[in-house]
Design a protein around this motif. Structure first.
Motif, PDB file in Angstrom:
ATOM      1  N   PHE A 114      -6.161  -2.099  12.215  1.00  0.00           N
ATOM      2  CA  PHE A 114      -5.713  -1.810  10.851  1.00  0.00           C
ATOM      3  C   PHE A 114      -6.485  -2.744   9.927  1.00  0.00           C
ATOM      4  N   GLN A 125      -6.429  -6.153  11.709  1.00  0.00           N
ATOM      5  CA  GLN A 125      -5.394  -6.543  12.671  1.00  0.00           C
ATOM      6  C   GLN A 125      -5.419  -5.606  13.859  1.00  0.00           C
ATOM      7  N   SER A 142       0.236   4.154   5.099  1.00  0.00           N
ATOM      8  CA  SER A 142      -0.884   3.328   4.655  1.00  0.00           C
ATOM      9  C   SER A 142      -2.059   3.537   5.609  1.00  0.00           C
ATOM     10  N   LYS A 148      -6.348   1.981   1.721  1.00  0.00           N
ATOM     11  CA  LYS A 148      -6.814   0.620   1.455  1.00  0.00           C
ATOM     12  C   LYS A 148      -8.220   0.720   0.879  1.00  0.00           C
ATOM     13  N   ASP A 178      -4.736   0.793  -2.500  1.00  0.00           N
ATOM     14  CA  ASP A 178      -4.267  -0.596  -2.437  1.00  0.00           C
ATOM     15  C   ASP A 178      -5.470  -1.502  -2.229  1.00  0.00           C
ATOM     16  N   ASN A 196      -5.334  -5.019  -2.450  1.00  0.00           N
ATOM     17  CA  ASN A 196      -4.991  -6.365  -1.943  1.00  0.00           C
ATOM     18  C   ASN A 196      -5.846  -7.452  -2.615  1.00  0.00           C
ATOM     19  N   ASP A 226       2.092  -5.957  -6.107  1.00  0.00           N
ATOM     20  CA  ASP A 226       2.672  -6.262  -4.788  1.00  0.00           C
ATOM     21  C   ASP A 226       2.720  -7.793  -4.658  1.00  0.00           C
ATOM     22  N   GLU A 227       1.618  -8.406  -4.275  1.00  0.00           N
ATOM     23  CA  GLU A 227       1.580  -9.852  -4.035  1.00  0.00           C
ATOM     24  C   GLU A 227       2.034 -10.668  -5.246  1.00  0.00           C
ATOM     25  N   LYS A 263       8.892  -5.678  -1.525  1.00  0.00           N
ATOM     26  CA  LYS A 263       8.903  -6.046  -0.112  1.00  0.00           C
ATOM     27  C   LYS A 263       9.915  -7.176   0.055  1.00  0.00           C
ATOM     28  N   GLY A 288       5.503  -2.235   3.025  1.00  0.00           N
ATOM     29  CA  GLY A 288       5.659  -2.530   4.441  1.00  0.00           C
ATOM     30  C   GLY A 288       4.781  -3.689   4.871  1.00  0.00           C
ATOM     31  N   LEU A 335       4.110  -4.063   8.431  1.00  0.00           N
ATOM     32  CA  LEU A 335       3.984  -3.774   9.865  1.00  0.00           C
ATOM     33  C   LEU A 335       5.251  -4.181  10.622  1.00  0.00           C
ATOM     34  N   GLU A 336       6.398  -3.970   9.986  1.00  0.00           N
ATOM     35  CA  GLU A 336       7.639  -4.410  10.620  1.00  0.00           C
ATOM     36  C   GLU A 336       7.933  -3.658  11.920  1.00  0.00           C
ATOM     37  N   SER A 391       6.856   3.899   7.363  1.00  0.00           N
ATOM     38  CA  SER A 391       6.414   5.048   8.160  1.00  0.00           C
ATOM     39  C   SER A 391       7.137   5.051   9.501  1.00  0.00           C
TER      40      SER A 391
HETATM   41  O1  NPG Z   1       3.117   0.376   6.731  1.00  0.00           O
HETATM   42  C1  NPG Z   1       3.154  -0.856   6.794  1.00  0.00           C
HETATM   43  O2  NPG Z   1       4.080  -1.525   7.292  1.00  0.00           O
HETATM   44  C2  NPG Z   1       1.980  -1.625   6.218  1.00  0.00           C
HETATM   45  C3  NPG Z   1       1.754  -1.158   4.809  1.00  0.00           C
HETATM   46  C4  NPG Z   1       0.628  -1.955   4.238  1.00  0.00           C
HETATM   47  O3  NPG Z   1      -0.428  -1.429   3.961  1.00  0.00           O
HETATM   48  N1  NPG Z   1       0.858  -3.259   4.119  1.00  0.00           N
HETATM   49  C5  NPG Z   1      -0.224  -4.096   3.632  1.00  0.00           C
HETATM   50  C6  NPG Z   1      -0.016  -4.426   2.192  1.00  0.00           C
HETATM   51  O4  NPG Z   1      -0.823  -5.148   1.640  1.00  0.00           O
HETATM   52  O5  NPG Z   1       0.928  -3.865   1.597  1.00  0.00           O
HETATM   53  C7  NPG Z   1      -0.334  -5.262   4.549  1.00  0.00           C
HETATM   54  C8  NPG Z   1      -1.005  -5.043   5.716  1.00  0.00           C
HETATM   55  C9  NPG Z   1      -1.149  -6.069   6.648  1.00  0.00           C
HETATM   56  C10 NPG Z   1      -0.571  -7.295   6.385  1.00  0.00           C
HETATM   57  C11 NPG Z   1       0.136  -7.502   5.205  1.00  0.00           C
HETATM   58  C12 NPG Z   1       0.249  -6.464   4.272  1.00  0.00           C
END
Ligand code: NPG
Length: 368
Positions: free
Chosen positions: A19, A26, A135, A163, A189, A191, A239-240, A263, A291, A293-294, A318
């Motif tokens: 990912f 990751q 995502s 992304k 997104d 980031n 987001d952040e 989040k 999310g 990646l929970e 998802s």
């Molecule tokens: O579906 C999911 O749980 C991940 C959604 C997603 O893209 N998360 C991103 C983000 O920046 O929002 C992320 C990915 C990896 C680590 C942190 C955040």
């Protein structure tokens, strides 16, 4: 309610596919789970901090350390404990919102299980099912991206998030629009990968009718986002940058965002996440649930939050199989683009013993 002990459990879950985001790639999820044991119930918390401090300043080893040395002993010393007392008790410690969120989630789950109340009702949910977005990471080619998007649309996802980063933005968006049409709910997104000097380039995304562009600039650059929002038509989502109800109110007043990604882990817990929802609703700002990646534990709790009235856009909650071949809970399966909100007490799910054992890399019991 009195805390009698907390188990810190580290797990490592392989991802079904790499990912890639603008801050790294990751291939597995190294996560910290908390099992909070009180006199009359147990609750589960999930810390969303990543292995390295790349999404934010937090990382999972630091979260485990600050919980072990500061947060858990502080709660153990509290004479009365309920979920609403966790944030005030920990407020003297600066930051570490993801670690605080995990502990509050465990206490909240235990408290609600003891009372037989679902988290969805505690938070004020108004829906029994929520629409699911997905995502999609940065890919090595446009054909690979189009195949991935086609697979998620076949799986029924209601919204696609791509992304992006400099060099992978306009072309993939144009290709997805061209292949899947104008009706597809589509967003991007970044980031924090751009600067306000990229405004003219990011305006090239305007013709593609995106729902939003998420966190294009540095998380501390609210004024830059406000300036960018004046130069592009695509709505800006943060987001952040949004770490609390206070920063949400400031961002809205500065016109730095038109939409907010909520989040719970990033903002210190589900109770602060609800306060952010309430601030955004009061200002007419739509929210959606992001999310991290929970596992199924965090996924279950996120679904309860995503069922609140102000969550009017599909989120990133998802199905379990988006990231994991085997989840540590009964898997969440997307049906007609939606997921059911858990109805059991607390977060409504528990880890499956064998699946949890298979991914556990360490456990540590802190008696209190
Ligand atoms: O579906 C999911 O749980 C991940 C959604 C997603 O893209 N998360 C991103 C983000 O920046 O929002 C992320 C990915 C990896 C680590 C942190 C955040």
């Amino acid at each position: 309610m009195k805390l009698t002990g907390v188990e810190l459990r580290r797990i490592t879950m392989p991802l079904v596919a790499p990912f890639r985001t603008s801050f790294g790639t990751q291939t597995s999820r190294d996560a910290l789970l908390l099992r909070v044991v009180t006199g009359n119930a147990e609750g589960w918390g999930e810390c969303v901090a990543m292995s390295d401090p790349l999404y934010s300043s937090e990382y999972v080893d630091a979260a485990a350390d600050v919980l072990r040395r500061y947060f858990i002993p502080t709660l153990a010393a509290a004479d009365r404990l309920d979920a609403h007392a966790v944030a005030p008790a920990l407020a003297k410690f600066r930051g570490h919102r993801m670690a605080k969120a995990a502990l509050e989630m465990g206490v909240l789950d235990a408290e609600l299980r003891a009372e037989g109340r679902p988290l969805s009702r505690e938070l004020g949910a108004v829906r029994e099912r929520v629409p699911c977005g997905v995502s999609v990471g940065i890919m090595s080619s446009i054909p690979e991206l189009l195949d991935a998007v086609a697979g998620y649309l076949d799986a029924g996802y209601a919204r696609i998030k791509l992304k992006i980063e400099p060099g992978w933005d306009v072309a993939p968006v144009a290709a997805v629009r061209e292949r899947f049409g104008d009706e597809l709910l589509l967003q991007v997104d970044a980031n924090t990968a751009y600067t306000v000097g990229d405004a003219r380039h990011l305006a090239l995304l305007d013709p593609f009718d995106l729902l939003l562009i998420e966190q294009p600039l540095d998380e501390e650059d609210l004024l830059g986002h406000a300036e960018l929002a004046r130069q592009i038509r695509t709505p800006v989502c943060l987001d952040e940058s949004i770490t609390s109800a206070r920063t949400a109110a400031d961002a809205i007043r500065l016109q730095a965002c038109a939409i907010v990604n909520v989040k719970p882990g990033r903002v210190g817990g589900y109770l602060e996440a609800r306060r952010i929802h309430d601030v955004c609703v009061a200002h007419g700002v739509p929210v959606w649930c992001g999310g991290m990646l929970e596992t199924g534990l965090g996924r279950a709790a996120n679904l309860a939050l995503a069922a609140l009235p102000g969550f009017t856009l599909p989120g990133d909650t998802s199905g379990s199989d988006r990231y994991y071949r085997t989840d540590i809970t009964t898997p969440f399966v997307v049906r007609e683009g939606q997921l059911d909100v858990p109805t059991g007490p607390g977060i409504g799910v528990e880890p499956l013993a064998a699946e949890l054992a298979a991914v556990t890399t360490s456990t540590e019991w802190l008696p209190l």
